[in-house]
Design a protein around this motif. Sequence first.
Motif, PDB file in Angstrom:
ATOM      1  N   SER A 265       3.118   8.060  -7.166  1.00 30.85           N
ATOM      2  CA  SER A 265       3.381   7.355  -5.518  1.00 30.85           C
ATOM      3  C   SER A 265       2.384   6.436  -5.407  1.00 30.85           C
ATOM      4  O   SER A 265       3.364   5.752  -4.269  1.00 30.85           O
ATOM      5  N   CYS A 266       0.932   6.572  -5.569  1.00 30.60           N
ATOM      6  CA  CYS A 266       0.037   5.956  -5.191  1.00 30.60           C
ATOM      7  C   CYS A 266       0.735   4.505  -6.043  1.00 30.60           C
ATOM      8  O   CYS A 266       0.183   3.510  -6.008  1.00 30.60           O
ATOM      9  N   VAL A 267       0.581   4.670  -7.033  1.00 37.52           N
ATOM     10  CA  VAL A 267       1.077   3.217  -6.945  1.00 37.52           C
ATOM     11  C   VAL A 267       2.313   2.885  -7.332  1.00 37.52           C
ATOM     12  O   VAL A 267       2.465   1.036  -7.559  1.00 37.52           O
ATOM     13  N   ALA A 268       3.522   3.167  -7.047  1.00 34.94           N
ATOM     14  CA  ALA A 268       4.288   2.530  -6.326  1.00 34.94           C
ATOM     15  C   ALA A 268       4.347   2.258  -5.392  1.00 34.94           C
ATOM     16  O   ALA A 268       4.926   0.728  -4.869  1.00 34.94           O
ATOM     17  N   LEU A 269       3.382   2.864  -4.137  1.00 34.02           N
ATOM     18  CA  LEU A 269       3.185   1.771  -3.167  1.00 34.02           C
ATOM     19  C   LEU A 269       2.482   1.021  -3.047  1.00 34.02           C
ATOM     20  O   LEU A 269       2.264   0.217  -2.474  1.00 34.02           O
ATOM     21  N   ALA A 270       1.278   0.939  -4.615  1.00 28.72           N
ATOM     22  CA  ALA A 270       1.022  -0.618  -4.985  1.00 28.72           C
ATOM     23  C   ALA A 270       1.474  -1.494  -4.980  1.00 28.72           C
ATOM     24  O   ALA A 270       1.153  -2.469  -5.279  1.00 28.72           O
ATOM     25  N   LEU A 271       2.439  -1.053  -6.122  1.00 29.12           N
ATOM     26  CA  LEU A 271       3.235  -1.979  -5.929  1.00 29.12           C
ATOM     27  C   LEU A 271       4.122  -2.724  -5.162  1.00 29.12           C
ATOM     28  O   LEU A 271       4.193  -3.726  -4.787  1.00 29.12           O
TER      29      LEU A 271
ATOM     30  N   PRO B  80      -7.798   2.348 -11.252  1.00 30.80           N
ATOM     31  CA  PRO B  80      -8.534   3.053 -10.485  1.00 30.80           C
ATOM     32  C   PRO B  80      -9.018   4.251  -9.703  1.00 30.80           C
ATOM     33  O   PRO B  80      -8.197   4.009  -8.765  1.00 30.80           O
ATOM     34  N   GLU B  81     -10.116   4.885 -10.171  1.00 27.40           N
ATOM     35  CA  GLU B  81      -9.640   6.246  -9.103  1.00 27.40           C
ATOM     36  C   GLU B  81     -10.266   6.200  -7.986  1.00 27.40           C
ATOM     37  O   GLU B  81     -11.740   5.165  -8.226  1.00 27.40           O
ATOM     38  N   ASP B  82     -10.012   6.987  -7.398  1.00 19.34           N
ATOM     39  CA  ASP B  82     -10.397   6.388  -5.889  1.00 19.34           C
ATOM     40  C   ASP B  82     -11.185   7.479  -4.751  1.00 19.34           C
ATOM     41  O   ASP B  82      -9.702   8.433  -4.621  1.00 19.34           O
ATOM     42  N   ARG B  83     -12.094   8.020  -4.654  1.00 17.70           N
ATOM     43  CA  ARG B  83     -12.688   9.789  -4.363  1.00 17.70           C
ATOM     44  C   ARG B  83     -11.643   9.541  -2.663  1.00 17.70           C
ATOM     45  O   ARG B  83     -11.411  10.972  -2.587  1.00 17.70           O
ATOM     46  N   HIS B  84     -12.105   9.069  -2.357  1.00 17.40           N
ATOM     47  CA  HIS B  84     -11.361   8.940  -0.504  1.00 17.40           C
ATOM     48  C   HIS B  84      -9.231   8.766  -0.944  1.00 17.40           C
ATOM     49  O   HIS B  84      -8.932   9.505  -0.181  1.00 17.40           O
ATOM     50  N   LEU B  85      -9.043   8.015  -1.627  1.00 13.57           N
ATOM     51  CA  LEU B  85      -7.606   8.756  -1.806  1.00 13.57           C
ATOM     52  C   LEU B  85      -6.928   9.500  -2.392  1.00 13.57           C
ATOM     53  O   LEU B  85      -6.096  10.227  -2.214  1.00 13.57           O
ATOM     54  N   GLN B  86      -8.336   9.879  -3.559  1.00 11.78           N
ATOM     55  CA  GLN B  86      -7.409  11.733  -3.512  1.00 11.78           C
ATOM     56  C   GLN B  86      -7.871  12.740  -3.093  1.00 11.78           C
ATOM     57  O   GLN B  86      -6.864  13.775  -2.898  1.00 11.78           O
ATOM     58  N   VAL B  87      -8.647  12.606  -1.506  1.00  9.65           N
ATOM     59  CA  VAL B  87      -8.625  13.104  -0.804  1.00  9.65           C
ATOM     60  C   VAL B  87      -7.126  13.565   0.163  1.00  9.65           C
ATOM     61  O   VAL B  87      -7.000  14.343   0.673  1.00  9.65           O
ATOM     62  N   THR B  88      -7.029  12.172   1.113  1.00  6.02           N
ATOM     63  CA  THR B  88      -6.342  11.988   2.308  1.00  6.02           C
ATOM     64  C   THR B  88      -4.541  11.822   1.274  1.00  6.02           C
ATOM     65  O   THR B  88      -3.877  11.882   2.277  1.00  6.02           O
ATOM     66  N   GLY B  89      -4.487  11.059   0.154  1.00  7.86           N
ATOM     67  CA  GLY B  89      -3.274  11.137  -0.328  1.00  7.86           C
ATOM     68  C   GLY B  89      -2.727   9.116   0.285  1.00  7.86           C
ATOM     69  O   GLY B  89      -4.301   8.638   1.481  1.00  7.86           O
ATOM     70  N   PRO B  90      -2.101   8.617   0.141  1.00  7.76           N
ATOM     71  CA  PRO B  90      -0.923   7.448   0.586  1.00  7.76           C
ATOM     72  C   PRO B  90      -1.097   7.504   2.260  1.00  7.76           C
ATOM     73  O   PRO B  90      -0.520   8.159   2.966  1.00  7.76           O
TER      74      PRO B  90
END
Length: 375
Positions: free
Chosen positions: A158-164, A318-328
């Motif tokens: 989902s994060c990769v799809a949103l990045a696209l 790259p992994e992002d710690r804040h994004l891992q906690v909150t999600g998109p």
Amino acid sequence: MTLSDVGVPGQLIDVVNGGDVHPDGRLLSVAEIQQAYRDLVHSRNRDVASTLNAPATGPDRPATPHTSRAPGNTAPHTLEGTDTATPHMSPPLAVDAPHTSPQPHDLHPAATLPALPTLDQAPDQAGQRRPTDNAAGADAVARDWLAVVAAHSGAGASCVALALADGFDAAGRACRLIDVAHPARSGLVAAATAELGNDPTGAWRRGSRHLSTLYRRAAAEAPGSWPDAAAEAATVVDLGLLAPANIGRLLDTRPTVIVVCRVTVPGLRAAEQLLAELDGTRVLLAAVGPGRWPGEVAASIGDRVRWLRDRRQLVTVPEDRHLQVTGPTNSPLPKSVSAAGRELLGLIDAAHSDIADAPPNPTAQSAPRKRGKTR
């Protein structure tokens, strides 16, 4: 009189002031108390037996008590060696219903993604059913769409799809992002900056994010068709973790597929397996993790992952710690993740232009890398 005033059995007690005594005022002995207790128990057992042997008064009460019987023994199973035992029997049905397993509708639904909308089919010359062309198969994943799939659970599709989708927005291009996950498991439920309500069919819930329109399922039942395509808008569909049957359906239309995995030994193994099943399609690999792979991971990659890496068809997200906690969320993605999305989009544009060796899109600038870190 107090306990200290009590003497030997047979002593007379003042009945007026209370106490457990014989009617004539004499203190009861231990043997007399035990006999009185036995009489009370026998009287209670006779009352219970007469009640259970009475005719049934309703449909919920059996005519005779249920008793366990040993082979060759017609008497109810009772405890031996004591006069105070009561028959062992099940309680009435109206009091204790039989224990049963929960029905399927009481269980939590399985965490599986819905099937893709059905492909339109037409008979071929041999009378067999075959998928029709993209122009006729309106419910198929079209060839010019970008299908983001997860190689394993928790890959970050989902994060990769949103990045696209944000990459299209950065290039000034409209995009529609479709999430096919169950509404309770959608990874993009908070990604829209504004909610636009349901589409005309009522099957998809719409949201806006700058130049992109996000579509999520509005109900638990899978929609029968895709939302209406906007003119001149690219389409990114987040398919998540695919069922084996849906992998075969992607091979029928062959869209551009972005496989997402984690930079771990199990993650790269799962990606290798999925790449083998998608053989013949245009595939890019998005690896979520550090730029420099651990030695165990680099030593375990398969031939297909190595082929994509050698031809620069692999992008590290790259992994992002804040994004891992909150999600998109409706906030912009971290710069490093957005840069990876633009890099993927640049590779896709180059492949669509049939310029395999062309440089990436000018907007696809990679995030700054630390010294000694390579992708």
